[in-house]
Design an enzyme around this catalytic site. Structure first.
Site, PDB file in Angstrom:
ATOM      1  N   ASP A 180       0.811  -1.217   0.000  1.00  0.00           N
ATOM      2  CA  ASP A 180       0.000   0.000   0.000  1.00  0.00           C
ATOM      3  C   ASP A 180       0.847   1.272   0.000  1.00  0.00           C
ATOM      4  O   ASP A 180       0.331   2.369   0.210  1.00  0.00           O
ATOM      5  CB  ASP A 180      -0.912  -0.002   1.241  1.00  0.00           C
ATOM      6  CG  ASP A 180      -0.115  -0.127   2.538  1.00  0.00           C
ATOM      7  OD1 ASP A 180       0.490  -1.196   2.744  1.00  0.00           O
ATOM      8  OD2 ASP A 180      -0.106   0.830   3.342  1.00  0.00           O
ATOM      9  N   TYR A 187       0.490   2.405  15.059  1.00  0.00           N
ATOM     10  CA  TYR A 187       1.845   2.790  15.437  1.00  0.00           C
ATOM     11  C   TYR A 187       1.801   3.991  16.374  1.00  0.00           C
ATOM     12  O   TYR A 187       0.892   4.817  16.289  1.00  0.00           O
ATOM     13  CB  TYR A 187       2.660   3.182  14.197  1.00  0.00           C
ATOM     14  CG  TYR A 187       2.786   2.094  13.173  1.00  0.00           C
ATOM     15  CD1 TYR A 187       3.843   1.201  13.207  1.00  0.00           C
ATOM     16  CD2 TYR A 187       1.832   1.962  12.163  1.00  0.00           C
ATOM     17  CE1 TYR A 187       3.954   0.181  12.263  1.00  0.00           C
ATOM     18  CE2 TYR A 187       1.932   0.958  11.218  1.00  0.00           C
ATOM     19  CZ  TYR A 187       3.001   0.072  11.267  1.00  0.00           C
ATOM     20  OH  TYR A 187       3.089  -0.930  10.339  1.00  0.00           O
ATOM     21  N   LYS A 203      -0.948  -5.012  13.339  1.00  0.00           N
ATOM     22  CA  LYS A 203       0.410  -4.891  12.815  1.00  0.00           C
ATOM     23  C   LYS A 203       1.039  -3.672  13.463  1.00  0.00           C
ATOM     24  O   LYS A 203       0.451  -2.585  13.475  1.00  0.00           O
ATOM     25  CB  LYS A 203       0.390  -4.707  11.298  1.00  0.00           C
ATOM     26  CG  LYS A 203       1.766  -4.409  10.701  1.00  0.00           C
ATOM     27  CD  LYS A 203       1.654  -3.800   9.318  1.00  0.00           C
ATOM     28  CE  LYS A 203       3.025  -3.328   8.828  1.00  0.00           C
ATOM     29  NZ  LYS A 203       2.924  -2.479   7.624  1.00  0.00           N
TER      30      LYS A 203
END
Length: 270
Positions: A30, A153, A184
């Site tokens: 992506d 994140y 993730k």
């Protein structure tokens, strides 16, 4: 993960975990919207050929934006699952940590998705909107029985070290609390920290792969993450920026599927 354990969701999760090893190897592609080219990387020459190479060398799934699917043959997904990425943001923005939704769950399903993914930067100036987007997508995934991968994140003006164990644990908690099936994230370097994190997270954690420029150090870190209980690996640049993406992917597949974790990582080069 019984919160949305519908038949449709179980079918789609089975497609993701097609290797039957309990580990998941995902290749995110992506990156072009954020500014990192993919299709001319490695020896592949095109996105379609790259996806074919990934399918042939052990990947379980790829992450693609909706427009990229126009350039990939449908046959590539006979042995490969499709995760449609719903978020986007560019490095050209005055807020490079901002992410907005550019696709929805039903649109992703019409495109043939087995799962969807959403990106959240905790600590960004636009964190509130990103959290709202993740929560809304989780609700749609619940409704339609679609697995959700949250890419979370710790990133923003006040974040000095996004790999700090406390911040990584917080990122994983955000994903789990808002309804994601997998998260993730960038993992800490220390093995002891990795073990605590994976044990405390109620959903599988996919270790982010880093860049091919990191070389053997990146692979050693991912091996540590798998030993410590990570649910798999999500590696994009580490794969498509490698001189030989297929060879790199086979090394990752050994870590995720063969659990070849006690073998020395010898002969690894870019």
């Amino acid at each position: 993960m019984a919160h949305n354990d519908t038949f449709a969701r179980r079918v789609r999760l089975d497609r993701l975990y097609r290797n039957g090893t309990g580990g998941l190897l995902v290749v995110p592609l992506d990156h072009p919207i954020s500014g990192a080219p993919v299709i001319h990387s490695g020896r592949t020459g095109s996105l379609d050929r790259l996806v074919g190479e990934l399918a042939a060398n052990g990947a379980d799934a790829v992450v693609l934006h909706k427009g990229a699917l126009r350039h990939v043959a449908a046959r590539r997904f006979r042995d490969l699952s499709l995760i449609v990425h719903l978020s986007a943001g560019t490095g050209l923005s005055t807020d490079p940590d901002a992410k907005v939704l550019v696709c929805g769950v039903t649109e992703a399903l019409r495109l043939g998705a087995d799962a969807v993914s959403v990106h959240v930067n905790a600590g960004a100036a636009s964190e509130d909107r990103q959290l709202a987007d993740l929560g809304a997508v989780a609700g749609e995934c619940e409704r339609w029985g679609v697995p959700l991968v949250a890419m979370v994140y710790a990133r923003g003006p006040g974040i000095a070290d996004g790999r700090a164990p406390r911040l990584v644990a917080h990122a994983a908690a955000i994903a789990a609390e808002l309804g994601a099936d997998l998260v993730k994230t960038s993992m800490p370097r220390a093995v002891a920290d990795l073990e605590v994190l994976t044990a405390g997270c109620p959903i599988p954690m996919l270790a982010a792969g880093g860049d091919a420029a990191d070389g053997p150090a990146a692979l050693a870190h991912l091996a540590d993450a798998m030993r410590a209980g990570a649910g798999g690996i999500a590696a994009g640049r580490l794969v498509f920026n490698a001189a030989d993406p297929g060879a790199m992917l086979r090394r990752l597949a050994a870590l995720v599927h063969d659990r070849a974790l006690t073998r020395p990582l010898k002969g690894i080069s870019q």
